[in-house]
Design a protein around this motif. Structure first.
Motif, PDB file in Angstrom:
ATOM      1  N   GLN A  46      10.548   7.533   9.249  1.00 45.44           N
ATOM      2  CA  GLN A  46       9.935   8.823   8.774  1.00 45.44           C
ATOM      3  C   GLN A  46      10.807   9.570   7.585  1.00 45.44           C
ATOM      4  OE1 GLN A  46       6.666  10.231   9.714  1.00 45.44           O
ATOM      5  NE2 GLN A  46       6.869  11.465   7.962  1.00 45.44           N
ATOM      6  N   HIS A  47      12.055   9.596   7.851  1.00 44.59           N
ATOM      7  CA  HIS A  47      12.803  10.197   6.598  1.00 44.59           C
ATOM      8  C   HIS A  47      12.494   9.402   5.307  1.00 44.59           C
ATOM      9  CE1 HIS A  47      15.933  10.187   4.238  1.00 44.59           C
ATOM     10  NE2 HIS A  47      16.434  11.764   5.040  1.00 44.59           N
ATOM     11  N   ASP A  48      12.569   7.610   5.101  1.00 47.66           N
ATOM     12  CA  ASP A  48      12.307   7.199   3.845  1.00 47.66           C
ATOM     13  C   ASP A  48      10.622   7.625   3.800  1.00 47.66           C
ATOM     14  OD1 ASP A  48      14.690   6.015   4.709  1.00 47.66           O
ATOM     15  OD2 ASP A  48      14.085   4.200   5.832  1.00 47.66           O
ATOM     16  N   TYR A  49      10.284   7.309   4.270  1.00 47.34           N
ATOM     17  CA  TYR A  49       8.389   7.936   3.713  1.00 47.34           C
ATOM     18  C   TYR A  49       8.018   9.234   3.370  1.00 47.34           C
ATOM     19  CZ  TYR A  49       3.445   8.892   3.437  1.00 47.34           C
ATOM     20  OH  TYR A  49       2.696   9.245   3.180  1.00 47.34           O
ATOM     21  N   GLU A  50       9.311  10.281   3.440  1.00 48.39           N
ATOM     22  CA  GLU A  50       9.207  10.866   3.259  1.00 48.39           C
ATOM     23  C   GLU A  50      10.910  11.509   2.407  1.00 48.39           C
ATOM     24  OE1 GLU A  50      10.619  13.772   6.359  1.00 48.39           O
ATOM     25  OE2 GLU A  50       8.783  14.155   7.496  1.00 48.39           O
ATOM     26  N   ALA A  51      11.400  10.424   1.794  1.00 46.33           N
ATOM     27  CA  ALA A  51      12.566  10.329   0.767  1.00 46.33           C
ATOM     28  C   ALA A  51      10.611   9.960  -0.782  1.00 46.33           C
ATOM     29  CB  ALA A  51      13.287   9.525   1.140  1.00 46.33           C
ATOM     30  N   LEU A  52       9.677   8.706  -0.096  1.00 42.48           N
ATOM     31  CA  LEU A  52       9.830   8.250  -1.748  1.00 42.48           C
ATOM     32  C   LEU A  52       8.788   9.360  -1.157  1.00 42.48           C
ATOM     33  CD1 LEU A  52       8.382   5.455  -2.883  1.00 42.48           C
ATOM     34  CD2 LEU A  52       7.384   4.759  -0.412  1.00 42.48           C
ATOM     35  N   ASP A  53       7.512   9.502  -0.947  1.00 47.99           N
ATOM     36  CA  ASP A  53       6.675  10.566  -1.723  1.00 47.99           C
ATOM     37  C   ASP A  53       7.296  12.031  -2.015  1.00 47.99           C
ATOM     38  OD1 ASP A  53       4.218  11.674  -0.790  1.00 47.99           O
ATOM     39  OD2 ASP A  53       4.612  13.066   0.305  1.00 47.99           O
ATOM     40  N   GLU A  54       9.111  11.910  -2.110  1.00 52.08           N
ATOM     41  CA  GLU A  54       9.100  13.797  -2.684  1.00 52.08           C
ATOM     42  C   GLU A  54       9.967  12.565  -4.477  1.00 52.08           C
ATOM     43  OE1 GLU A  54      12.713  15.831  -2.204  1.00 52.08           O
ATOM     44  OE2 GLU A  54      13.017  14.981  -0.667  1.00 52.08           O
ATOM     45  N   LYS A  55      10.019  11.377  -4.625  1.00 55.64           N
ATOM     46  CA  LYS A  55       9.914  10.707  -5.416  1.00 55.64           C
ATOM     47  C   LYS A  55       9.532  10.515  -6.185  1.00 55.64           C
ATOM     48  CE  LYS A  55      15.202   9.116  -3.533  1.00 55.64           C
ATOM     49  NZ  LYS A  55      15.508   7.706  -3.887  1.00 55.64           N
ATOM     50  N   LEU A  56       7.975  10.004  -5.792  1.00 51.20           N
ATOM     51  CA  LEU A  56       6.583   9.950  -6.665  1.00 51.20           C
ATOM     52  C   LEU A  56       5.425  10.781  -6.065  1.00 51.20           C
ATOM     53  CD1 LEU A  56       6.577   5.871  -6.008  1.00 51.20           C
ATOM     54  CD2 LEU A  56       8.018   7.278  -7.588  1.00 51.20           C
ATOM     55  N   PRO A  57       6.122  12.187  -6.513  1.00 53.39           N
ATOM     56  CA  PRO A  57       4.734  13.259  -5.625  1.00 53.39           C
ATOM     57  C   PRO A  57       3.224  12.779  -6.484  1.00 53.39           C
ATOM     58  CG  PRO A  57       5.639  13.497  -7.294  1.00 53.39           C
ATOM     59  CD  PRO A  57       6.552  12.676  -7.441  1.00 53.39           C
ATOM     60  N   GLY A  58       2.293  12.658  -5.222  1.00 53.60           N
ATOM     61  CA  GLY A  58       1.005  12.271  -5.387  1.00 53.60           C
ATOM     62  C   GLY A  58       0.184  11.073  -6.171  1.00 53.60           C
ATOM     63  N   MET A  59       1.114  10.154  -6.087  1.00 52.89           N
ATOM     64  CA  MET A  59       0.907   8.886  -6.490  1.00 52.89           C
ATOM     65  C   MET A  59       0.075   8.214  -5.131  1.00 52.89           C
ATOM     66  SD  MET A  59       4.331   7.140  -8.994  1.00 52.89           S
ATOM     67  CE  MET A  59       2.961   5.795  -8.421  1.00 52.89           C
ATOM     68  N   MET A  60       0.583   8.233  -3.809  1.00 49.22           N
ATOM     69  CA  MET A  60       0.349   7.716  -3.372  1.00 49.22           C
ATOM     70  C   MET A  60      -1.909   8.150  -2.975  1.00 49.22           C
ATOM     71  SD  MET A  60       3.010   7.851   0.285  1.00 49.22           S
ATOM     72  CE  MET A  60       4.274   7.711  -0.083  1.00 49.22           C
ATOM     73  N   ALA A  61      -2.028   9.046  -3.139  1.00 47.91           N
ATOM     74  CA  ALA A  61      -3.826   9.907  -3.257  1.00 47.91           C
ATOM     75  C   ALA A  61      -4.596   9.564  -4.473  1.00 47.91           C
ATOM     76  CB  ALA A  61      -2.996  10.882  -2.689  1.00 47.91           C
ATOM     77  N   ASP A  62      -3.588   9.368  -5.536  1.00 48.88           N
ATOM     78  CA  ASP A  62      -4.454   8.815  -6.636  1.00 48.88           C
ATOM     79  C   ASP A  62      -4.528   6.930  -6.992  1.00 48.88           C
ATOM     80  OD1 ASP A  62      -5.572   9.052  -9.401  1.00 48.88           O
ATOM     81  OD2 ASP A  62      -3.390   9.582  -9.953  1.00 48.88           O
ATOM     82  N   PRO A  63      -5.601   6.927  -6.647  1.00 48.21           N
ATOM     83  CA  PRO A  63      -5.671   5.287  -6.834  1.00 48.21           C
ATOM     84  C   PRO A  63      -5.727   4.958  -8.924  1.00 48.21           C
ATOM     85  CG  PRO A  63      -8.451   6.917  -6.467  1.00 48.21           C
ATOM     86  CD  PRO A  63      -6.915   7.471  -6.574  1.00 48.21           C
ATOM     87  N   ALA A  64      -5.262   6.038  -9.527  1.00 49.22           N
ATOM     88  CA  ALA A  64      -5.262   4.975 -11.017  1.00 49.22           C
ATOM     89  C   ALA A  64      -3.443   4.975 -10.515  1.00 49.22           C
ATOM     90  CB  ALA A  64      -5.062   6.303 -11.503  1.00 49.22           C
ATOM     91  N   ALA A  65      -3.101   5.602 -10.084  1.00 46.87           N
ATOM     92  CA  ALA A  65      -1.271   5.522  -9.894  1.00 46.87           C
ATOM     93  C   ALA A  65      -0.904   4.396  -8.760  1.00 46.87           C
ATOM     94  CB  ALA A  65      -0.641   6.725  -9.549  1.00 46.87           C
ATOM     95  N   GLN A  66      -2.114   3.499  -7.801  1.00 46.94           N
ATOM     96  CA  GLN A  66      -1.017   2.419  -7.112  1.00 46.94           C
ATOM     97  C   GLN A  66      -0.367   1.630  -7.808  1.00 46.94           C
ATOM     98  OE1 GLN A  66      -4.906   1.497  -5.019  1.00 46.94           O
ATOM     99  NE2 GLN A  66      -4.908   2.975  -3.705  1.00 46.94           N
ATOM    100  N   PRO A  67      -1.259   0.880  -9.099  1.00 49.38           N
ATOM    101  CA  PRO A  67       0.369  -0.371  -9.781  1.00 49.38           C
ATOM    102  C   PRO A  67       1.092   0.152  -9.601  1.00 49.38           C
ATOM    103  CG  PRO A  67      -2.388  -0.096 -10.681  1.00 49.38           C
ATOM    104  CD  PRO A  67      -2.220   1.085 -10.019  1.00 49.38           C
ATOM    105  N   LEU A  68       1.746   1.544 -10.335  1.00 48.89           N
ATOM    106  CA  LEU A  68       2.911   1.966 -10.404  1.00 48.89           C
ATOM    107  C   LEU A  68       3.577   2.413  -9.074  1.00 48.89           C
ATOM    108  CD1 LEU A  68       5.567   3.097 -12.325  1.00 48.89           C
ATOM    109  CD2 LEU A  68       4.519   5.458 -12.134  1.00 48.89           C
TER     110      LEU A  68
END
Length: 454
Positions: A46-68
């Motif tokens: 959970q800590h790793d997931y929150e760190a990734l979400d913090e470093k890549l804000p909004g990319m998980m919900a944006d289909p266009a940002a999935q390659p990145l």
């Protein structure tokens, strides 16, 4: 196979239950440890997931940002794999291609508690706990941690658990032997008193009932019951003694008067007097037999002793051998194949003498009475078998299975006393018809007054 004593059974059961309780405790500890390692892996994921979400804000919900996002997760996963970090990062696109720590998606992904999933590593070793997110377009993200190995804890639990098992088993067995031994000793005392009462000693009591627990209450109840039994038996014996005293003198006087009438001048009166005297003699013989029976059943003062069976048989035969040969021309044979026996010697001789007397009464001239003695076993215990066989008319067929009575051709009067002697020796009497005459078998065992409890 010899049965276990109460203390041994108690020790065995307590030891088994103690080990079972310890095994359940160790199993519970192992399950708690497993859940603790899973929770630790889940919190780290959970800590790793929150760190990734913090470093890549909004990319998980944006289909266009999935390659990145896929490229970043792939770099994180590969870097963790190269450096040996216990961190799993995987991205799977809509076409099923996987990037990250492994080239394959873990198998057996299933929900584990709220917000987490559990899975198996692709190599088949180890369990994963992590966070799985479904992304737009059918893609998926998995951030997980492997559940730490429990080998060190298991070794520790095995080492300490084994030591505790040994200590607990020793304490359980020692406790059970002490408690069970004390309980068994109290029960043995009760059994000794019961056997003494069974042998006829109604004065026996439990000297020390012990504490007022279940066994102590039972012991006190037994003492009260035995006291009431002794009181009633003494009352019955006193009444029978009074009756015997009151009847002896009148019967003797009647017998004396009948004797004088047998010499009467009138033949009819003399004949009737002789018949009445004979009937009175039978009545007095039965009366004396009843008194003898009461004496046998009530007298337990003589302790059992070791004696020679061959000598006892000779003593019993000597009482009637001369009469049998001189008056009835009946021969008495012996066949003794028995060793020494522990019992009441005088009663055994009396029983044999009664059987020989009964056989002599029904034996025709020229007959043979066979007296045999041999060792036997009854219920696993050494026993003595005595048998007297005659060549008389035998028992009536309808009477063979029944209790011997005083009307069985002269046999029953002595058999009642013989049966009482057999019961004093925890035995039995068997009557049967043979090829010629009747056979009476007496089976005896050592009285429990002498037989100890181990």
């Amino acid at each position: 196979m010899r049965p276990l004593h109460l203390s041994a059974k108690t020790a065995l059961l307590l030891g088994v239950f103690s080990v079972l309780a310890l095994a359940l405790s160790l199993l519970g500890l192992a399950m708690v440890d497993r859940d603790a390692r899973r929770i630790a892996a889940a919190e780290a994921a959970q800590h790793d997931y929150e760190a990734l979400d913090e470093k890549l804000p909004g990319m998980m919900a944006d289909p266009a940002a999935q390659p990145l996002l896929a490229s970043a997760v792939g770099e994180i996963g590969q870097y963790a794999g190269r450096t040996g970090q216990p961190r799993i990062a995987l991205f799977r696109d809509a076409d099923g291609r996987v990037r990250g720590t492994w080239a394959r998606w873990p198998g057996g992904v299933r929900p584990w508690r709220e917000g987490y999933v559990a899975a198996r590593a692709p190599d088949g070793h180890g369990e994963l706990i992590g966070v799985e997110r479904r992304l737009p377009g059918g893609a998926a993200l998995l951030i997980a941690r492997p559940v730490a190995s429990a080998s060190a804890l298991r070794r520790s639990l095995g080492l300490w658990g084994g030591g505790i098992v040994l200590v607990l088993m020793g304490l359980s067995i020692a406790t059970a032997l002490i408690v069970g031994g004390q309980t068994a000793a109290r029960i043995r005392r009760l059994n000794r008193v019961c056997d003494r009462v069974g042998e006829g000693d109604v004065k026996a009591r439990i000297a020390d009932p012990g504490p007022p627990d279940e066994i102590g209450v039972l012991a006190r109840h037994m003492n009260g019951m035995l006291g009431e039994l002794e009181r009633r038996i003494h009352g019955l014996r006193a009444a029978s003694d009074h009756i015997a005293h009151d009847l002896r003198t009148p019967l003797a006087r009647v017998r004396a008067r009948l004797s004088t009438m047998e010499d009467a001048a009138d033949p009819a009166i003399a004949t009737q007097a002789a018949r009445a005297a004979a009937e009175l003699d039978r009545l007095m013989a039965a009366f004396n037999a009843l008194l003898e029976l009461r004496e046998i059943e009530s007298d337990v003062s003589s302790p059992p002793e070791l004696f020679d069976i061959a000598r006892a048989v000779e003593d019993a035969v000597d009482l009637y051998e001369a009469v049998a040969e001189d008056e009835k021309q009946v021969r008495i044979t012996r066949a003794v194949a028995a060793g020494p026996f522990v019992g009441d010697r005088e009663l055994v001789i009396r029983a044999l003498a009664n059987l020989i007397e009964n056989a002599l009464k029904v034996s025709p001239p020229g007959a043979t009475i066979a007296v045999a003695a041999q060792d036997a076993r009854r219920d696993g215990e050494p026993a003595l078998e005595l048998a007297v066989t005659d060549e008389g008319p035998g028992f009536p067929e309808q009477e063979e299975p029944a209790e011997p009575r005083s009307t069985l051709g002269g046999h029953g009067l002595g058999l009642v006393i013989v049966r009482a002697i057999a019961e004093r020796h925890r035995g039995e009497v068997r009557v049967e018809n043979g090829a010629r005459g009747a056979r009476v078998t007496l089976l005896l065992r050592t009285p429990r007054l002498l037989a100890g409890y181990e």
